[in-house]
Write an enzyme that holds these catalytic residues in place. Structure first.
Site, PDB file in Angstrom:
ATOM      1  N   ASP A 148      -4.078   2.507  -4.905  1.00 44.85           N
ATOM      2  CA  ASP A 148      -2.705   2.509  -4.385  1.00 44.85           C
ATOM      3  C   ASP A 148      -2.314   1.210  -3.675  1.00 44.85           C
ATOM      4  O   ASP A 148      -1.447   1.199  -2.818  1.00 44.85           O
ATOM      5  CB  ASP A 148      -2.492   3.723  -3.463  1.00 44.85           C
ATOM      6  CG  ASP A 148      -3.076   3.525  -2.078  1.00 44.85           C
ATOM      7  OD1 ASP A 148      -4.058   2.765  -1.940  1.00 44.85           O
ATOM      8  OD2 ASP A 148      -2.550   4.122  -1.123  1.00 44.85           O
ATOM      9  N   GLU A 149      -2.976   0.123  -4.056  1.00 41.09           N
ATOM     10  CA  GLU A 149      -2.672  -1.147  -3.381  1.00 41.09           C
ATOM     11  C   GLU A 149      -2.561  -2.302  -4.352  1.00 41.09           C
ATOM     12  O   GLU A 149      -3.314  -2.363  -5.326  1.00 41.09           O
ATOM     13  CB  GLU A 149      -3.831  -1.516  -2.430  1.00 41.09           C
ATOM     14  CG  GLU A 149      -3.820  -0.740  -1.163  1.00 41.09           C
ATOM     15  CD  GLU A 149      -5.126  -0.906  -0.399  1.00 41.09           C
ATOM     16  OE1 GLU A 149      -5.537  -2.053  -0.179  1.00 41.09           O
ATOM     17  OE2 GLU A 149      -5.713   0.130  -0.053  1.00 41.09           O
ATOM     18  N   ASP A 162       0.860  -1.188   0.000  1.00 41.29           N
ATOM     19  CA  ASP A 162       0.000   0.000   0.000  1.00 41.29           C
ATOM     20  C   ASP A 162       0.896   1.238   0.000  1.00 41.29           C
ATOM     21  O   ASP A 162       1.837   1.344   0.799  1.00 41.29           O
ATOM     22  CB  ASP A 162      -0.882  -0.012   1.259  1.00 41.29           C
ATOM     23  CG  ASP A 162      -1.812   1.173   1.310  1.00 41.29           C
ATOM     24  OD1 ASP A 162      -2.938   1.071   0.808  1.00 41.29           O
ATOM     25  OD2 ASP A 162      -1.403   2.219   1.868  1.00 41.29           O
ATOM     26  N   MET A 163       0.622   2.153  -0.899  1.00 41.94           N
ATOM     27  CA  MET A 163       1.443   3.366  -0.991  1.00 41.94           C
ATOM     28  C   MET A 163       1.197   4.257   0.234  1.00 41.94           C
ATOM     29  O   MET A 163       0.078   4.322   0.745  1.00 41.94           O
ATOM     30  CB  MET A 163       1.084   4.166  -2.252  1.00 41.94           C
ATOM     31  CG  MET A 163       1.160   3.372  -3.541  1.00 41.94           C
ATOM     32  SD  MET A 163       2.711   2.492  -3.752  1.00 41.94           S
ATOM     33  CE  MET A 163       3.839   3.862  -3.934  1.00 41.94           C
ATOM     34  N   TYR A 169      -1.751  10.292  -2.558  1.00 40.14           N
ATOM     35  CA  TYR A 169      -1.954  11.501  -3.363  1.00 40.14           C
ATOM     36  C   TYR A 169      -0.933  12.584  -2.977  1.00 40.14           C
ATOM     37  O   TYR A 169      -0.484  13.361  -3.809  1.00 40.14           O
ATOM     38  CB  TYR A 169      -3.371  12.059  -3.187  1.00 40.14           C
ATOM     39  CG  TYR A 169      -4.487  11.240  -3.817  1.00 40.14           C
ATOM     40  CD1 TYR A 169      -4.275   9.953  -4.297  1.00 40.14           C
ATOM     41  CD2 TYR A 169      -5.783  11.773  -3.933  1.00 40.14           C
ATOM     42  CE1 TYR A 169      -5.303   9.217  -4.865  1.00 40.14           C
ATOM     43  CE2 TYR A 169      -6.815  11.041  -4.501  1.00 40.14           C
ATOM     44  CZ  TYR A 169      -6.573   9.764  -4.957  1.00 40.14           C
ATOM     45  OH  TYR A 169      -7.601   9.040  -5.506  1.00 40.14           O
ATOM     46  N   ARG A 201       0.504  14.612   9.728  1.00 38.38           N
ATOM     47  CA  ARG A 201      -0.155  13.734  10.705  1.00 38.38           C
ATOM     48  C   ARG A 201       0.473  13.911  12.084  1.00 38.38           C
ATOM     49  O   ARG A 201      -0.209  13.837  13.108  1.00 38.38           O
ATOM     50  CB  ARG A 201      -0.041  12.265  10.270  1.00 38.38           C
ATOM     51  CG  ARG A 201      -0.871  11.954   9.045  1.00 38.38           C
ATOM     52  CD  ARG A 201      -0.887  10.457   8.738  1.00 38.38           C
ATOM     53  NE  ARG A 201      -1.159  10.259   7.313  1.00 38.38           N
ATOM     54  CZ  ARG A 201      -1.439   9.090   6.753  1.00 38.38           C
ATOM     55  NH1 ARG A 201      -1.483   7.990   7.490  1.00 38.38           N
ATOM     56  NH2 ARG A 201      -1.667   8.990   5.457  1.00 38.38           N
TER      57      ARG A 201
HETATM   58  N1  DCP Z   1      -8.561   8.694  -0.849  1.00 39.25           N
HETATM   59  C1  DCP Z   1      -9.598   9.607  -1.041  1.00 39.25           C
HETATM   60  N2  DCP Z   1     -10.620   9.698  -0.152  1.00 39.25           N
HETATM   61  C2  DCP Z   1     -10.648   8.887   0.915  1.00 39.25           C
HETATM   62  C3  DCP Z   1      -9.639   7.947   1.110  1.00 39.25           C
HETATM   63  C4  DCP Z   1      -8.584   7.875   0.203  1.00 39.25           C
HETATM   64  O1  DCP Z   1      -9.574  10.339  -2.034  1.00 39.25           O
HETATM   65  N3  DCP Z   1     -11.627   8.989   1.794  1.00 39.25           N
HETATM   66  C5  DCP Z   1      -7.439   8.672  -1.800  1.00 39.25           C
HETATM   67  C6  DCP Z   1      -6.316   9.571  -1.310  1.00 39.25           C
HETATM   68  C7  DCP Z   1      -5.308   8.620  -0.776  1.00 39.25           C
HETATM   69  C8  DCP Z   1      -5.507   7.404  -1.617  1.00 39.25           C
HETATM   70  O2  DCP Z   1      -6.883   7.374  -1.927  1.00 39.25           O
HETATM   71  O3  DCP Z   1      -3.986   9.147  -0.882  1.00 39.25           O
HETATM   72  C9  DCP Z   1      -5.112   6.123  -0.920  1.00 39.25           C
HETATM   73  O4  DCP Z   1      -5.886   5.976   0.250  1.00 39.25           O
HETATM   74  P1  DCP Z   1      -5.310   5.306   1.541  1.00 39.25           P
HETATM   75  O5  DCP Z   1      -6.450   4.967   2.413  1.00 39.25           O
HETATM   76  O6  DCP Z   1      -4.377   4.217   1.174  1.00 39.25           O
HETATM   77  O7  DCP Z   1      -4.533   6.478   2.284  1.00 39.25           O
HETATM   78  P2  DCP Z   1      -3.148   7.152   1.985  1.00 39.25           P
HETATM   79  O8  DCP Z   1      -2.392   6.418   0.946  1.00 39.25           O
HETATM   80  O9  DCP Z   1      -3.366   8.598   1.736  1.00 39.25           O
HETATM   81  O10 DCP Z   1      -2.405   7.043   3.371  1.00 39.25           O
HETATM   82  P3  DCP Z   1      -1.749   5.759   4.043  1.00 39.25           P
HETATM   83  O11 DCP Z   1      -0.287   6.049   4.106  1.00 39.25           O
HETATM   84  O12 DCP Z   1      -2.345   5.719   5.405  1.00 39.25           O
HETATM   85  O13 DCP Z   1      -2.087   4.561   3.251  1.00 39.25           O
HETATM   86 CA    CA Z   2      -2.134   4.175   1.015  1.00 38.40          CA
HETATM   87 CA    CA Z   3      -4.859   2.154   0.258  1.00 32.77          CA
END
Ligand code: DCP
Ligand code: CA
Ligand code: CA
Length: 653
Positions: A120-121, A18-19, A23, A60
């Site tokens: 992103d996964e 998972d990235m 974004y 964060r």
């Molecule tokens: N995303 C979004 N709205 C949400 C959740 C996620 O647009 N409610 C988008 C933005 C995130 C991407 O999807 O960057 C991936 O979601 P993740 O839940 O994997 O969260 P992140 O990658 O941002 O953070 P983490 O490092 O916790 O995985």
């Molecule tokens: Ca992610």
């Molecule tokens: Ca994710």
């Protein structure tokens, strides 16, 4: 509804990647001056600074959370850099994130079967790679182990949180007397660390990973140590990992089934499930779900990593919170036009780039009535076969919307009278399948008909129900529990017909958005218990239809041609079916036989096909392609009618 898979070996090595703050990383790569600064990506809608959809790790630390709006984030972290998602057509344009996800997928796919699970996964099946590595180099003789591997978190090992940990991990990785499965896990950890480094080198993105013996455990592990870290789930650690976990956190238990476990059985954690026998769970939830529950409580899951680098569906959506709610058909149509154009562009791109065609169009909406007496009533999601071209997608979407709205309002209300509002709207295309490459595909596809016409002789009556697919009366309906689009992780899974739309400016943002109605379970289902039947209600109409379709084999193409249906989905359905059931020997047999049994084919049918397929059909219709099977014809209609005459003559003789 979860279904227990046949048990598979716990010697598989599965990774989930998972990235990190995805974004944000994409934006930071675009604007390197943002690197190292607290950064968040905000929605298109800029009300109160815009809702945060991705938050970088620096922000964060200062207490910024995804649930905040920009203004609130600035209060807790005044230096925060807020970047707005790119905008196109008056809504968020997620293509840069989707493309960035694809870059990563192409790197991760180098070491084993790879399934793109969300924007992103990915899941990776590294079993073969791990076995090969173990064969080649006994771990105990490994001389140098990369720092990144040594930084792994190995569940079950007592680590101290200091530099000694690396030595403890090294010892674990190189234990001579380790269980073979642990040795494979160690190889998995080495491979994943290498892949993560490769991703960083080639894309500048960091990611986190879980390595385990199945998908469920790997996914649970990924989020345990973030960012830029990896976590290994040893067999010995499974019990300790699962037992305290809230039941609702488990994949597929966030909804009704999880609630039933809580309220009916008092099961709040996965550990609470352990007290129930498999028989008891089967009795309560049906054979499949019962076994599935029993298994997951013990960390057993046979789910395979699907070899799929591309998304399962495409979607385009927008929310209209508060005052922005759409209140007239004209306003809805205006937005549907934008959404359908975007969807169509993506479908076209997918077709041209990946040679894939989508099969089903679904419209979701969130709505309210001004004089709401029945606040629980949801706007029903509606589906129909997908026709290519923005204009056709729009036309069908408008019809689907109107059908949904009529149902939502009830038969005594005229939609034109107003009194309703739309707060979320999305169109999605699902059931996407690949067109086998080369011109032979369409040939095969037509030839493929032979097996079915020969074995089952599809009759007009049999075909009749699906011929009507395009008429409003047969539009399928998705109920709330059935339509979910996964948007970047379990926590963010949204159900379209719930109010989650309001939080979701960019609904359907997920490249790997999955329409859950598209059941991937093909094994015969045992008799269902009452509960299981209830849970399944939302899926029923679709599954019945699907079953009926399967029973008919690839009759759809015959129907498609017989009825001159204008939908390209007939072609796709046939391709889909064909792909599902084709075996090499069957292919061979088809290539040598040719029977066709259609009444008439109209040129317009071909013109309705996606250009790519049209080209293939036309190539295929060139005389040399059919020289030894049929007479030449100047049009498809001519060709097929000649062929039919031949058939009739053949039968007679
Ligand atoms: N995303 C979004 N709205 C949400 C959740 C996620 O647009 N409610 C988008 C933005 C995130 C991407 O999807 O960057 C991936 O979601 P993740 O839940 O994997 O969260 P992140 O990658 O941002 O953070 P983490 O490092 O916790 O995985
Ligand atoms: Ca992610
Ligand atoms: Ca994710």
């Amino acid at each position: 509804m979860p279904v227990a898979r046949p048990e598979t070996s716990d010697s598989r090595i599965i990774a989930h990647v998972d990235m990190d703050c995805f974004y944000v990383q994409v934006e930071q790569r675009k604007q390197p001056q943002l690197r190292g600064q607290p950064t968040a990506v905000v929605q298109y809608n800029s009300w109160k600074g815009g809702g945060l959809i991705a938050v970088g790790y620096e922000a964060r630390k200062d207490g910024v959370k995804r649930s905040m709006r920009g203004d609130e984030a600035k209060k807790v972290c005044p230096q925060i850099q807020l970047v707005q998602v790119p905008v196109a057509r008056g809504k968020a344009d997620l293509s840069i994130y989707r493309n960035a996800g694809s870059e990563v997928v192409s790197i991760l796919a180098r070491k084993g079967r790879c399934e793109r699970a969300s924007i992103d996964e990915v899941y990776l099946d590294l079993t073969d790679a791990a076995e090969a590595m173990l064969k080649e180099t006994p771990l105990e003789s490994l001389e140098s182990i990369d720092e990144e591997v040594l930084k792994s978190h190995v569940l079950g090992l007592s680590l101290n949180g200091n530099d000694d940990d690396k030595e403890i991990v090294r010892e674990w990785l190189t234990r001579r007397d380790a269980d073979h499965r642990d040795k494979l896990l160690a190889c998995g950890a080495i491979i994943v660390a290498e892949l993560r480094l490769q991703v960083l080198r080639e894309t500048e993105f960091t990611c986190s990973a879980g390595v385990a013996h199945n998908k469920m455990l790997a996914k649970l592990a990924t989020g345990m140590n973030k960012p830029a870290q990896q976590t290994i789930v040893t067999l010995a650690s499974v019990k300790g990992l699962l037992e305290p976990l809230p039941i609702k956190k488990m994949k597929q238990l966030g909804g009704k089934l999880g609630s039933s476990l809580q309220t009916d059985l008092g099961v709040n954690t996965v550990g609470d499930l352990l007290q129930f026998s498999e028989e008891k769970l089967q009795h309560l939830y049906g054979a499949n779900t019962g076994t599935w529950l029993w298994n997951i409580a013990r960390g057993i899951s046979g789910d395979e990593v699907e070899g799929r680098l591309l998304s399962k569906s495409h979607g385009s959506g927008k929310t209209f919170p508060g005052m922005q709610a759409l209140k007239t058909l004209a306003a809805v149509e205006k937005w549907l036009k934008e959404l359908c154009e975007e969807l169509s562009e993506r479908l076209q791109f997918d077709l041209e780039t990946n040679k894939r065609v989508a099969h089903t169009l679904t419209l979701h909406a969130n709505a309210y009535k001004s004089t709401d007496t029945d606040s629980h009533k949801k706007f029903p999601s509606k589906s129909c076969p997908l026709r290519y071209g923005a204009g056709k997608i729009l036309e069908d979407s408008v019809n689907l919307f109107q059908a949904g709205l009529r149902e939502f309002l009830g038969s005594y209300t005229n939609p034109a009278d107003g009194g309703w509002g739309i707060t979320g709207l999305s169109v999605s295309a699902s059931k996407i399948v690949a067109i086998p490459s080369g011109t032979s595909s369409i040939t095969r596809y037509f030839h493929g008909r032979d097996r079915f016409s020969a074995s089952s002789e599809p009759s007009d009556e049999k075909l009749a129900p699906e011929v009507d697919n395009l008429s409003p009366s047969s539009w399928t309906e998705g109920h709330s529990a059935s339509h979910q689009i996964e948007c970047g992780g379990e926590q963010t899974q949204i159900t379209h017909d719930t109010s989650s739309f309001d939080k979701y400016e960019t609904a359907c943002k997920d490249e790997a958005a999955e329409i859950c109605l598209t059941s991937k379970h093909h094994e015969p289902q045992p008799r269902l218990s009452e509960k299981e039947r209830n849970f399944n209600d939302g899926k029923r109409s679709y599954e019945q239809k699907r079953k009926a379709t399967k029973e008919k084999g690839t009759s759809s193409i015959l129907r498609f041609l017989q009825t001159n249906s204008c939908s390209s989905s007939g072609v796709q359905e046939a391709l889909d079916m064909e792909r599902e059931s084709l075996t090499k020997s069957q292919n061979k047999r088809r290539a040598n036989t040719w029977r066709y049994n259609v009444d008439e084919i109209d040129q317009s049918v071909v013109e309705e096909l996606p250009p790519e397929i049209q080209a293939e059909v036309r190539t295929w219709l060139r005389p040399q392609k059919q020289a030894n099977t049929v007479k030449r014809g100047s049009s498809i209609a001519h060709y097929f009618s000649l062929n039919r005459i031949e058939q009739t003559n053949l039968k007679k003789s």
